[in-house]
Design a protein around this motif. Sequence first.
Motif, mmCIF file in Angstrom:
data_model
loop_
_atom_site.group_PDB
_atom_site.id
_atom_site.type_symbol
_atom_site.label_atom_id
_atom_site.label_comp_id
_atom_site.label_asym_id
_atom_site.label_seq_id
_atom_site.Cartn_x
_atom_site.Cartn_y
_atom_site.Cartn_z
ATOM 1 N N GLU A 175 0.838 -1.200 0.000
ATOM 2 C CA GLU A 175 0.000 0.000 0.000
ATOM 3 C C GLU A 175 0.877 1.255 0.000
ATOM 4 O O GLU A 175 0.680 2.167 -0.819
ATOM 5 C CB GLU A 175 -0.920 -0.020 1.231
ATOM 6 C CG GLU A 175 -1.922 1.121 1.256
ATOM 7 C CD GLU A 175 -2.814 1.083 2.507
ATOM 8 O OE1 GLU A 175 -2.795 0.084 3.252
ATOM 9 O OE2 GLU A 175 -3.519 2.082 2.720
ATOM 10 N N TYR A 213 1.478 4.513 -2.794
ATOM 11 C CA TYR A 213 1.385 5.947 -2.487
ATOM 12 C C TYR A 213 2.712 6.651 -2.813
ATOM 13 O O TYR A 213 2.710 7.737 -3.392
ATOM 14 C CB TYR A 213 1.043 6.170 -1.007
ATOM 15 C CG TYR A 213 -0.265 5.555 -0.577
ATOM 16 C CD1 TYR A 213 -1.307 5.350 -1.474
ATOM 17 C CD2 TYR A 213 -0.469 5.157 0.747
ATOM 18 C CE1 TYR A 213 -2.506 4.773 -1.075
ATOM 19 C CE2 TYR A 213 -1.669 4.592 1.153
ATOM 20 C CZ TYR A 213 -2.678 4.395 0.241
ATOM 21 O OH TYR A 213 -3.862 3.823 0.639
ATOM 22 N N ARG A 217 -2.085 7.592 5.796
ATOM 23 C CA ARG A 217 -3.438 7.731 5.252
ATOM 24 C C ARG A 217 -4.071 9.049 5.703
ATOM 25 O O ARG A 217 -4.727 9.723 4.907
ATOM 26 C CB ARG A 217 -4.309 6.556 5.686
ATOM 27 C CG ARG A 217 -3.816 5.215 5.147
ATOM 28 C CD ARG A 217 -4.668 4.081 5.687
ATOM 29 N NE ARG A 217 -6.010 4.240 5.206
ATOM 30 C CZ ARG A 217 -6.449 3.763 4.054
ATOM 31 N NH1 ARG A 217 -5.638 3.045 3.298
ATOM 32 N NH2 ARG A 217 -7.669 3.975 3.661
ATOM 33 N N LEU A 276 -2.654 11.814 3.713
ATOM 34 C CA LEU A 276 -3.137 11.812 2.330
ATOM 35 C C LEU A 276 -4.659 11.978 2.254
ATOM 36 O O LEU A 276 -5.247 11.778 1.189
ATOM 37 C CB LEU A 276 -2.716 10.515 1.624
ATOM 38 C CG LEU A 276 -1.205 10.325 1.425
ATOM 39 C CD1 LEU A 276 -0.914 8.946 0.851
ATOM 40 C CD2 LEU A 276 -0.637 11.416 0.507
ATOM 41 N N HIS A 277 -5.287 12.302 3.370
ATOM 42 C CA HIS A 277 -6.740 12.515 3.417
ATOM 43 C C HIS A 277 -7.511 11.282 2.959
ATOM 44 O O HIS A 277 -8.551 11.407 2.314
ATOM 45 C CB HIS A 277 -7.151 13.712 2.551
ATOM 46 C CG HIS A 277 -6.628 15.019 3.050
ATOM 47 N ND1 HIS A 277 -7.377 15.915 3.763
ATOM 48 C CD2 HIS A 277 -5.392 15.576 2.963
ATOM 49 C CE1 HIS A 277 -6.653 16.964 4.076
ATOM 50 N NE2 HIS A 277 -5.426 16.792 3.605
ATOM 51 N N LEU A 278 -6.959 10.106 3.250
ATOM 52 C CA LEU A 278 -7.624 8.908 2.752
ATOM 53 C C LEU A 278 -8.675 8.377 3.724
ATOM 54 O O LEU A 278 -9.385 7.434 3.399
ATOM 55 C CB LEU A 278 -6.596 7.821 2.408
ATOM 56 C CG LEU A 278 -5.704 8.208 1.230
ATOM 57 C CD1 LEU A 278 -4.624 7.155 1.003
ATOM 58 C CD2 LEU A 278 -6.501 8.413 -0.050
ATOM 59 N N GLY A 279 -8.759 8.990 4.878
ATOM 60 C CA GLY A 279 -9.936 8.723 5.709
ATOM 61 C C GLY A 279 -9.829 7.529 6.630
ATOM 62 O O GLY A 279 -9.183 6.532 6.319
ATOM 63 N N ALA A 297 -11.234 3.903 5.962
ATOM 64 C CA ALA A 297 -10.496 3.073 5.025
ATOM 65 C C ALA A 297 -9.523 2.160 5.742
ATOM 66 O O ALA A 297 -8.613 1.629 5.139
ATOM 67 C CB ALA A 297 -9.770 3.973 4.042
ATOM 68 N N ALA A 298 -9.699 1.984 7.041
ATOM 69 C CA ALA A 298 -8.747 1.146 7.779
ATOM 70 C C ALA A 298 -9.100 -0.332 7.636
ATOM 71 O O ALA A 298 -9.695 -0.736 6.642
ATOM 72 C CB ALA A 298 -8.708 1.570 9.234
#
Lengths: 343, 343
Positions: B92, B96, B331, B334-337, B340-341
């Motif tokens: 992952e 990125y 995460r 990167l504003h991936l929230g 999303a874990a």
Amino acid sequence: MEGRPRVLTGDRPTGRLHLGHLAGSLRSRVALQDSHEVFVLVADVQGLTDHFERPDVLRRNIPEVMLDYLGAGLDPARVTFVRQSGVPELTELTVYLLNLVTVSKLRQNPTVKTEIAQKGFGDSVPAGFFIYPAAQVADVTAFGAQVVPVGEDQLPMLELTREVVRRFNGLYGPAADGTDVLVEPQALLSASPRLPGLDGQAKMGKSLGNAAYLSDPPDELRDKVMGMFTDPAHLRASDPGQVEGNPVFAYLDAFDPDPARVQALKDHYRAGGLGDVTVKRHLLDVLDAELTPIRERRATYAQDPQAVMDLLRSGTQRGREVAAHTLAQVRAALHLGEEAARL
Amino acid sequence: MEGRPRVLTGDRPTGRLHLGHLAGSLRSRVALQDSHEVFVLVADVQGLTDHFERPDVLRRNIPEVMLDYLGAGLDPARVTFVRQSGVPELTELTVYLLNLVTVSKLRQNPTVKTEIAQKGFGDSVPAGFFIYPAAQVADVTAFGAQVVPVGEDQLPMLELTREVVRRFNGLYGPAADGTDVLVEPQALLSASPRLPGLDGQAKMGKSLGNAAYLSDPPDELRDKVMGMFTDPAHLRASDPGQVEGNPVFAYLDAFDPDPARVQALKDHYRAGGLGDVTVKRHLLDVLDAELTPIRERRATYAQDPQAVMDLLRSGTQRGREVAAHTLAQVRAALHLGEEAARL
């Protein structure tokens, strides 16, 4: 939905969706949800490939894109909305599949070539952007999509997917249950040509500043339509006008439900005697008829943003289960071992 | 171990470990475990980059490499052994970080350049192999390593890591707790030169067929040492012989604990009157002294392969927790929230 052919589609949440999306993909997705199991990927990880300096843009646009989807008529009871970054199995599969794609194959990808030129990346193209066709292969295969709706320009991506699937299945053989690990998808080629921008440019896009959005209020849409580029040589209503390259007629082709009426207007415009304002008013009526139910649905969903994001959350969980199932088989095929599964 | 500087090292499990590994990295890792928190990565995912056609080779060699580690003296009470494929967070993070590395930077990487030539990949180099320096950056940063032992040839990889870390921290700012999200590692440059092959080639390697393994039985080691390449012009014991490019002396430099004795042997060999067989017998004594405790420890651990793999399993779990902690911060940056874990 189970048992129906699975479709994967999606968008990078780099901005709200516009009429180009509606004509090019949203309407066909709405049609597909009756006959197919539709997965819609909100591709924020792919969005990072050219928005890594502004990842907040992607986060902020995700609720907007979800409202656009729901407004356009995608039915959350039948469609699975998946946030890409919520399925890290996609990045894992990307890394494995990169071994089955050569650098020269990626370099030859026409979409990547064009976009590298458009974005002015030159040799400083980020590797994440360079490899994104392989990441798309991972998206399609992780969800086991049998059908992928594509435009003409995306056919090479789908061909790459099919090549990688054949190579993977050929190298590693069938799964324990005797079926191929990866599914070879079919292209569903879009019939609708790309919608030009309001300014007549070939492509409608946020960064080009020439887009009309599903979420535009009626008066903003009116201003945009009345200000559209037409035939620059068509100075007086009585002059003969040109239909080709005239975006007003391209939009009528895309959205007017009455092709005979569009043909009559084109004939009249070509002959002279039909003013731009008249045609634009008709286009505005057509677009308002198309967009009114979309606006209404969008406004209803917008009243409960939490519920909208919950749809994305539950869809992401469902998507993750599907991808995790594929990855378990991929890992077994690659001898990566059971113990390497989830925490 | 906590509080000590963290070190990341590792090997691709493409074969058993040999004297080159012992001289080049294993002995320094054993020394580091007293003062550092040592993570050893069994890099099976990176192994796929040039073994994707034979992933079973990697799986089969993992227990052997683990026995080599334990035999060499890595103490499982102090060292965390991590199977790379058991930490999908590494893939992952790779995806990125690929956004922060340009294609031209990867193309310029000297190790990748050399290996592409050696392996005869040419333009058909798999993308997974091409991007592996970025994957190594992800390994180092996911585990928050402060120190990375490298040979001269791996310095560009470490420099790339430092560049990416600076770029990431500069773009996305500190984590919620005010610290940088990624740690910029320092190189620990290896003092030991690369050990040549038994045949005098610059590099010892399984695929070159010129390696002596930690797991070689004593009689096999004897045959290999007695058959070693020496100075081809040194036909009679009475002839003067050449020490440079003579692997027997390179091995003595690496393994004889008595440098004065090695110097005396070199002087004698250069002057003439010292036969190859005599020097090789001495080398064999030196190697047997070095390898006897390694063989004994290896044999002891080999009696319980399940326990060895359990060490890898528990280390992988610990490694995964560390990497998951880093990824949670990445995460967020990167504003991936949150949603999303993990499942």
